[in-house]
Design an enzyme around this catalytic site. Sequence first.
Site, PDB file in Angstrom:
ATOM      1  N   ASP A 197       1.215  -1.204   0.138  1.00  0.00           N
ATOM      2  CA  ASP A 197       0.274  -0.047  -0.076  1.00  0.00           C
ATOM      3  C   ASP A 197       0.385   1.398  -0.041  1.00  0.00           C
ATOM      4  O   ASP A 197       1.400   2.314   0.807  1.00  0.00           O
ATOM      5  CB  ASP A 197      -0.783  -0.594   1.095  1.00  0.00           C
ATOM      6  CG  ASP A 197      -1.689   1.105   1.935  1.00  0.00           C
ATOM      7  OD1 ASP A 197      -2.213   1.112   0.186  1.00  0.00           O
ATOM      8  OD2 ASP A 197      -1.887   1.627   2.279  1.00  0.00           O
ATOM      9  N   GLU A 447       3.759  -8.071   7.401  1.00  0.00           N
ATOM     10  CA  GLU A 447       2.407  -8.609   6.898  1.00  0.00           C
ATOM     11  C   GLU A 447       2.745 -10.011   6.102  1.00  0.00           C
ATOM     12  O   GLU A 447       2.330  -9.522   4.611  1.00  0.00           O
ATOM     13  CB  GLU A 447       1.451  -7.925   6.390  1.00  0.00           C
ATOM     14  CG  GLU A 447       1.157  -6.775   7.410  1.00  0.00           C
ATOM     15  CD  GLU A 447      -0.038  -5.760   7.151  1.00  0.00           C
ATOM     16  OE1 GLU A 447      -0.576  -6.022   6.180  1.00  0.00           O
ATOM     17  OE2 GLU A 447      -0.760  -4.919   8.510  1.00  0.00           O
ATOM     18  N   TYR A 500      -6.776  -3.197  12.316  1.00  0.00           N
ATOM     19  CA  TYR A 500      -7.414  -1.893  12.413  1.00  0.00           C
ATOM     20  C   TYR A 500      -8.791  -2.212  12.678  1.00  0.00           C
ATOM     21  O   TYR A 500      -9.941  -1.834  12.123  1.00  0.00           O
ATOM     22  CB  TYR A 500      -7.265  -1.458  10.640  1.00  0.00           C
ATOM     23  CG  TYR A 500      -6.127  -0.997   9.910  1.00  0.00           C
ATOM     24  CD1 TYR A 500      -5.741   0.874  10.158  1.00  0.00           C
ATOM     25  CD2 TYR A 500      -5.324  -1.412   9.685  1.00  0.00           C
ATOM     26  CE1 TYR A 500      -3.916   1.116  10.012  1.00  0.00           C
ATOM     27  CE2 TYR A 500      -3.559  -1.075   9.999  1.00  0.00           C
ATOM     28  CZ  TYR A 500      -3.101  -0.303   9.554  1.00  0.00           C
ATOM     29  OH  TYR A 500      -1.903   0.890   9.462  1.00  0.00           O
ATOM     30  N   GLU A 536       0.990  -1.791  14.215  1.00  0.00           N
ATOM     31  CA  GLU A 536       0.092  -0.402  13.495  1.00  0.00           C
ATOM     32  C   GLU A 536      -1.236  -0.128  13.953  1.00  0.00           C
ATOM     33  O   GLU A 536      -1.616  -1.862  14.535  1.00  0.00           O
ATOM     34  CB  GLU A 536      -0.270  -0.957  12.499  1.00  0.00           C
ATOM     35  CG  GLU A 536       1.458  -0.491  11.177  1.00  0.00           C
ATOM     36  CD  GLU A 536       0.875  -1.173   9.909  1.00  0.00           C
ATOM     37  OE1 GLU A 536       0.235  -1.471   9.000  1.00  0.00           O
ATOM     38  OE2 GLU A 536       2.206  -1.683   8.875  1.00  0.00           O
TER      39      GLU A 536
END
Length: 648
Positions: A197, A447, A500, A536
């Site tokens: 990303d 990740e 998230y 994160e």
Amino acid sequence: MGIMGLWRFLKSLILVNKEVPQTRGMLYPRESETREVRSLDGIWNFVRSDQANPTQGVRDEWYTKDLSQSRPTIPMPVPASYNDITTDNLRDHVGTVWYDRKFFVPRSWSKNQRIWLRFGSVHYEAFVWINGQKVVKHEIGHLPFEAEVTDILNYGAENRITVMCDNALIQTTVPQGKITEVPNDNGMTIIQSYTFDFFNYAGIHRSVHLYTTPRTFIEEVEVTTALSENNSVGEVFYSVSVNGSAANEAINVLNIQANLYDKEGAKVANTTSDGKLDGCLKLTGVKPWWPYLMHPEPGYLYELEIKLLAANEELLDVYRLKVGLRTLSWNKSQFLINGKPVYFRGFGRHEDSDIRGKGLDNALMVRDFNLLKWIGANAYRTSHYPYSEESMQFADQHGIMIIDECPSVDTENYSQELLGKHKSSLEQLIHRDRNHPSVVMWSIANEPRTASMNADSYFELVANFTRSLDKTRPITAAIAVPYTQDKSGRHLDIISFNRYNAWYSNTGRLDMVTQNVIDEATAWNKQYNKPVIMSEYGADTLEGLHMTPAYVWSEEFQEEVFARHFKAFDQLRKKGWFIGEFVWNFADFKTAQSYTRVGGNKKGVFTRSRQPKAAAHLLRKRYFALGRDLDQCQFPEDLFTYIADLIS
Ligand code: GCB
């Protein structure tokens, strides 16, 4: 899949440990009484290849003459990404581009010395010629490379340097991507896709230097430090490699004189090795290297001066580097610096800005460090690739701790070739950054798809390889697969996880953050019995969008998401094994085009032009509150705005 297909598939699951090439040299170019450094930064000439014909320039030998004789050129700044410089679609170019420029080499350089050409980084693959002769090829962006060019240069005359740069990412590059040919309105076209990303900026991203060394010179310096007697006695262990005609037979006769100076320039230790290339400097009354806000004088650096002497005491070479004295240790629940437990409060970041892309920019770097200190952060992760050497030096000076990440993102389709390159990226990173006191941990991937079949053996090999290169720092990876499926955690020293809540999962549900964070962190700890970091968390936020009650993308929502996480972190801190919180992201950054991204990823606490969103002020209060509670730091005077003397 037939029987043969099945066999090929099963064979691909078997990964073996193979040697990777070892980096030599590559000390950061510094001037001294025996060395000169010249920058080749500036405006270069630039040509983009035809996307359908990326190898044409090599076949037609564009490097044998000025690029302008093969194709019309345009001006291109170095260092910078090339993508956002022009007004046409260079941004989305896939494949090779060419750079060249002329430079002069003085006649004086021909005398009894060697000349090296060094690139801070070219993304992704670089091929370099000087005066039409190939001098070096390098794969993997964000890492330096160099070559000796002594015998290729024209002295007292003009020279030409030509660089071909290829940005294509495939399944065996680090990071991985896919190139596909698809139909478009004009026939067929090539597209680059990737799952990570951030925008795949490319070009000559960092400075290009020519530097001189004596014939026999200091090629490498490796430094480790130890502290004892309550951090008051220090030892600096150095080990030097020498390159040069005399080096082999002279190992027995070369001497190293090592001097250590404090910040005021006073010599605090010195030693001369007797025919050896390593040794130890011992000093008392040490000022250890401490992280920002953990001590009134953070980032204390000594200067180590290494002098290479011939047997007759002739001075052959001098190289100086900054050294911070600190110890690192870790166990099942803590990470300690100089014997004191650390709680990380920081960011995931990107090297990213408008126009320059990932190009080194000192103004941006200094601004970012000012903001890091303003907000009270003590750490960041170099998500998702090695950052500039200049920023590593800055982190040393300012006491900012770094989790140093290699460029492996969303790692999948594990293969022997990928493993080799992944290991090489870590080898090059550790070789480059091993002497920085700011580097406190290696991150071996972001990740990775660690739920898949051969992730276990793949990450066992990567982690063991990393440990074989550096035993002084712990290893982590930022994991996003559910803890129930992960196969990598047992190979790590510290577990980092990205999640998230209220954004990608349970979007908008602020009431589903705190308990989820507590539960997941606890489960990771239970599973591996290791310290845990939330590496994160965050929410995309459009600066200036205000909505109450909080609604996704608004500044209020980002603040609320943070506050719900803070609540979880405070409960987790009490458990003893939760050692850090890293917001995603420090600043807004560019990504590939997607309907989930408005002009890029907006999870920044700062805008892309480095101005605070509302959440920055909230985070600042928390980071300083943690600093005061854990490390007895002072609050800045402007931390709280006066409202009324009714509120204290
Ligand atoms: C992640 C990735 C990061 C992304 C972020 C996001 O998990 O590690 O590279 O930018 O999520 O905002 O989606």
